[in-house]
Design a protein around this motif. Sequence first.
Motif, PDB file in Angstrom:
ATOM      1  N   GLU A 102     -41.198  62.349   9.146  1.00 24.27           N
ATOM      2  CA  GLU A 102     -40.947  61.219  10.045  1.00 24.27           C
ATOM      3  C   GLU A 102     -41.278  59.891   9.363  1.00 24.27           C
ATOM      4  O   GLU A 102     -40.533  58.912   9.489  1.00 24.27           O
ATOM      5  N   GLU A 103     -42.392  59.854   8.640  1.00 21.29           N
ATOM      6  CA  GLU A 103     -42.788  58.620   7.944  1.00 21.29           C
ATOM      7  C   GLU A 103     -41.798  58.272   6.832  1.00 21.29           C
ATOM      8  O   GLU A 103     -41.499  57.087   6.609  1.00 21.29           O
ATOM      9  N   SER A 104     -41.283  59.284   6.148  1.00 22.00           N
ATOM     10  CA  SER A 104     -40.343  59.013   5.057  1.00 22.00           C
ATOM     11  C   SER A 104     -39.038  58.450   5.612  1.00 22.00           C
ATOM     12  O   SER A 104     -38.439  57.557   5.009  1.00 22.00           O
ATOM     13  N   VAL A 105     -38.611  58.945   6.772  1.00 24.91           N
ATOM     14  CA  VAL A 105     -37.399  58.423   7.403  1.00 24.91           C
ATOM     15  C   VAL A 105     -37.592  56.945   7.752  1.00 24.91           C
ATOM     16  O   VAL A 105     -36.709  56.109   7.519  1.00 24.91           O
ATOM     17  N   VAL A 106     -38.755  56.609   8.292  1.00 28.49           N
ATOM     18  CA  VAL A 106     -39.053  55.214   8.637  1.00 28.49           C
ATOM     19  C   VAL A 106     -39.038  54.337   7.391  1.00 28.49           C
ATOM     20  O   VAL A 106     -38.500  53.222   7.394  1.00 28.49           O
ATOM     21  N   GLU A 107     -39.611  54.833   6.283  1.00 26.72           N
ATOM     22  CA  GLU A 107     -39.682  54.039   5.056  1.00 26.72           C
ATOM     23  C   GLU A 107     -38.309  53.853   4.425  1.00 26.72           C
ATOM     24  O   GLU A 107     -37.971  52.751   3.958  1.00 26.72           O
ATOM     25  N   VAL A 108     -37.497  54.900   4.389  1.00 28.21           N
ATOM     26  CA  VAL A 108     -36.152  54.754   3.829  1.00 28.21           C
ATOM     27  C   VAL A 108     -35.348  53.776   4.685  1.00 28.21           C
ATOM     28  O   VAL A 108     -34.642  52.907   4.164  1.00 28.21           O
ATOM     29  N   ARG A 109     -35.484  53.904   5.989  1.00 30.41           N
ATOM     30  CA  ARG A 109     -34.780  52.984   6.878  1.00 30.41           C
ATOM     31  C   ARG A 109     -35.236  51.540   6.646  1.00 30.41           C
ATOM     32  O   ARG A 109     -34.417  50.612   6.633  1.00 30.41           O
ATOM     33  N   ARG A 110     -36.525  51.341   6.411  1.00 27.98           N
ATOM     34  CA  ARG A 110     -37.039  49.991   6.142  1.00 27.98           C
ATOM     35  C   ARG A 110     -36.388  49.419   4.888  1.00 27.98           C
ATOM     36  O   ARG A 110     -35.974  48.251   4.863  1.00 27.98           O
ATOM     37  N   ARG A 111     -36.268  50.240   3.856  1.00 27.98           N
ATOM     38  CA  ARG A 111     -35.657  49.774   2.611  1.00 27.98           C
ATOM     39  C   ARG A 111     -34.169  49.461   2.813  1.00 27.98           C
ATOM     40  O   ARG A 111     -33.652  48.501   2.236  1.00 27.98           O
ATOM     41  N   VAL A 112     -33.498  50.268   3.616  1.00 24.76           N
ATOM     42  CA  VAL A 112     -32.093  50.032   3.928  1.00 24.76           C
ATOM     43  C   VAL A 112     -31.927  48.678   4.620  1.00 24.76           C
ATOM     44  O   VAL A 112     -31.060  47.875   4.261  1.00 24.76           O
ATOM     45  N   GLU A 113     -32.759  48.425   5.612  1.00 21.85           N
ATOM     46  CA  GLU A 113     -32.664  47.164   6.366  1.00 21.85           C
ATOM     47  C   GLU A 113     -33.006  45.971   5.479  1.00 21.85           C
ATOM     48  O   GLU A 113     -32.418  44.896   5.610  1.00 21.85           O
ATOM     49  N   GLU A 114     -33.948  46.170   4.562  1.00 24.54           N
ATOM     50  CA  GLU A 114     -34.309  45.101   3.630  1.00 24.54           C
ATOM     51  C   GLU A 114     -33.130  44.753   2.730  1.00 24.54           C
ATOM     52  O   GLU A 114     -32.884  43.573   2.432  1.00 24.54           O
ATOM     53  N   CYS A 115     -32.364  45.767   2.299  1.00 22.70           N
ATOM     54  CA  CYS A 115     -31.174  45.519   1.482  1.00 22.70           C
ATOM     55  C   CYS A 115     -30.179  44.629   2.226  1.00 22.70           C
ATOM     56  O   CYS A 115     -29.587  43.720   1.642  1.00 22.70           O
ATOM     57  N   ILE A 116     -29.986  44.929   3.500  1.00 23.38           N
ATOM     58  CA  ILE A 116     -29.034  44.144   4.295  1.00 23.38           C
ATOM     59  C   ILE A 116     -29.482  42.689   4.369  1.00 23.38           C
ATOM     60  O   ILE A 116     -28.702  41.762   4.109  1.00 23.38           O
ATOM     61  N   ASN A 117     -30.744  42.472   4.700  1.00 21.51           N
ATOM     62  CA  ASN A 117     -31.267  41.108   4.842  1.00 21.51           C
ATOM     63  C   ASN A 117     -31.199  40.345   3.528  1.00 21.51           C
ATOM     64  O   ASN A 117     -30.828  39.155   3.499  1.00 21.51           O
ATOM     65  N   GLU A 118     -31.536  41.015   2.430  1.00 25.30           N
ATOM     66  CA  GLU A 118     -31.512  40.348   1.131  1.00 25.30           C
ATOM     67  C   GLU A 118     -30.077  40.065   0.681  1.00 25.30           C
ATOM     68  O   GLU A 118     -29.817  39.068   0.006  1.00 25.30           O
ATOM     69  N   PHE A 119     -29.154  40.954   1.044  1.00 26.84           N
ATOM     70  CA  PHE A 119     -27.752  40.700   0.691  1.00 26.84           C
ATOM     71  C   PHE A 119     -27.235  39.444   1.390  1.00 26.84           C
ATOM     72  O   PHE A 119     -26.500  38.657   0.784  1.00 26.84           O
ATOM     73  N   LEU A 120     -27.606  39.241   2.632  1.00 30.29           N
ATOM     74  CA  LEU A 120     -27.137  38.065   3.366  1.00 30.29           C
ATOM     75  C   LEU A 120     -27.583  36.773   2.681  1.00 30.29           C
ATOM     76  O   LEU A 120     -26.878  35.764   2.716  1.00 30.29           O
ATOM     77  N   VAL A 121     -28.748  36.809   2.038  1.00 31.13           N
ATOM     78  CA  VAL A 121     -29.226  35.655   1.266  1.00 31.13           C
ATOM     79  C   VAL A 121     -28.451  35.555  -0.052  1.00 31.13           C
ATOM     80  O   VAL A 121     -27.968  34.480  -0.431  1.00 31.13           O
ATOM     81  N   ALA A 122     -28.321  36.697  -0.745  1.00 30.66           N
ATOM     82  CA  ALA A 122     -27.623  36.713  -2.038  1.00 30.66           C
ATOM     83  C   ALA A 122     -26.162  36.298  -1.880  1.00 30.66           C
ATOM     84  O   ALA A 122     -25.586  35.650  -2.768  1.00 30.66           O
ATOM     85  N   GLU A 123     -25.561  36.661  -0.761  1.00 32.58           N
ATOM     86  CA  GLU A 123     -24.172  36.311  -0.491  1.00 32.58           C
ATOM     87  C   GLU A 123     -23.964  34.798  -0.542  1.00 32.58           C
ATOM     88  O   GLU A 123     -22.979  34.312  -1.112  1.00 32.58           O
ATOM     89  N   LEU A 124     -24.885  34.056   0.010  1.00 32.54           N
ATOM     90  CA  LEU A 124     -24.783  32.596  -0.014  1.00 32.54           C
ATOM     91  C   LEU A 124     -24.870  32.066  -1.437  1.00 32.54           C
ATOM     92  O   LEU A 124     -24.184  31.107  -1.806  1.00 32.54           O
TER      93      LEU A 124
END
Length: 361
Positions: A270-292
């Motif tokens: 369960e903890e590993s699923v939460v951590e992988v999901r956190r990294r996935v969401e971080e990629c999305i947020n960082e991409f929105l910055v990199a896109e600019l």
Amino acid sequence: MHAFSQSTSSTPTAVAVPPALSLPVIEAAFPRQLHPYWPRLQEKTRTWLLEKRLMPADKVEEYADGLCYTDLMAGYYIGAPDEVMQAIADYSAWFFVWDDRHDRDVIHGRTDAWRRLRFQLHAALDSPRDHLRHRDPLVAAFADTMVRLYSFLSKKWNERFALHFHAVIEAYDREFRNRSSGTVPTVEEYLELRRLTFAHWIWTDLLEPSAGYELPAMVRNHPAYRRAALLSQEFAAWYNDLCSLPKEIAGDEFHNLGISLIHHEGLTLEESVVEVRRRVEECINEFLVAELDVLRLADILADGTVRGKAASVAVTACLGNMRNWFSSVYWFHHESGRYMVDNWDDRATPPYVNNEAAGEK
């Protein structure tokens, strides 16, 4: 959450996303697109799989459309000329079949068969025309895709692509050896390996023929462009890990970010699923910055010259398709039969795979 699948019929059907895998930001901020060539693409890739004997006819008939391989690519390389789109889709379908062969070779302990295939793919990558009639259908089909992909841009692009794919083949060999010896890579080892086995730079290279423009090295290597490209691929690789975790645990697979976190960091499932999901969401947020940042780069490239304008347009097109990769990957994982292990008779054996090695019974 729901999307409307265009995969297997002309009537859209609702696709439910499990809450643990739902990403509202993708559904809201990354609108899904599909290349207009898609219906023909699906038909022609299905025919190609049959002609190249990559899957038995009964498995093509029953599973090919539902695996959604063409949907994944048609949602990514928007704007690609039809012949480029077709070559990429066939190559992608080949890649999935190769991945399955690799998995079966591990499962059945076919070390010699894997070693033979590894060297044959290296050779076909360097001289594909010499391997178009290879007795192993996987090698011959790979050569066919390489001849086509090598025809779109320059020799320098071809050499770059080959360099990147030689590294992918060797990464698959490292994964083979890890699995054969029961070695679970550490998190850092896995992240490095995953960038190769997921072929981050291959899919990024293919943005260029899709845009009809070979980007100069100073653009490809620009920190903003490279970061946006990496983030789009990291999202895809880690979201794949999140979605395929049940499939890979069932198949006794070790190469998954969640499994490395469990094995080396002491996390629960369960903890590993939460951590992988956190990294996935971080990629999305960082991409929105990199896109600019990449959009600013495109503005700078448009310096009033014809060459500058062409580069700016190409960078913008490539960036748009990096963005498309997020939604295409997301919906693919909820529409493709590749991840529906609960529907399989044996959770460790995908029903669409061929368990035989080439020439073996």
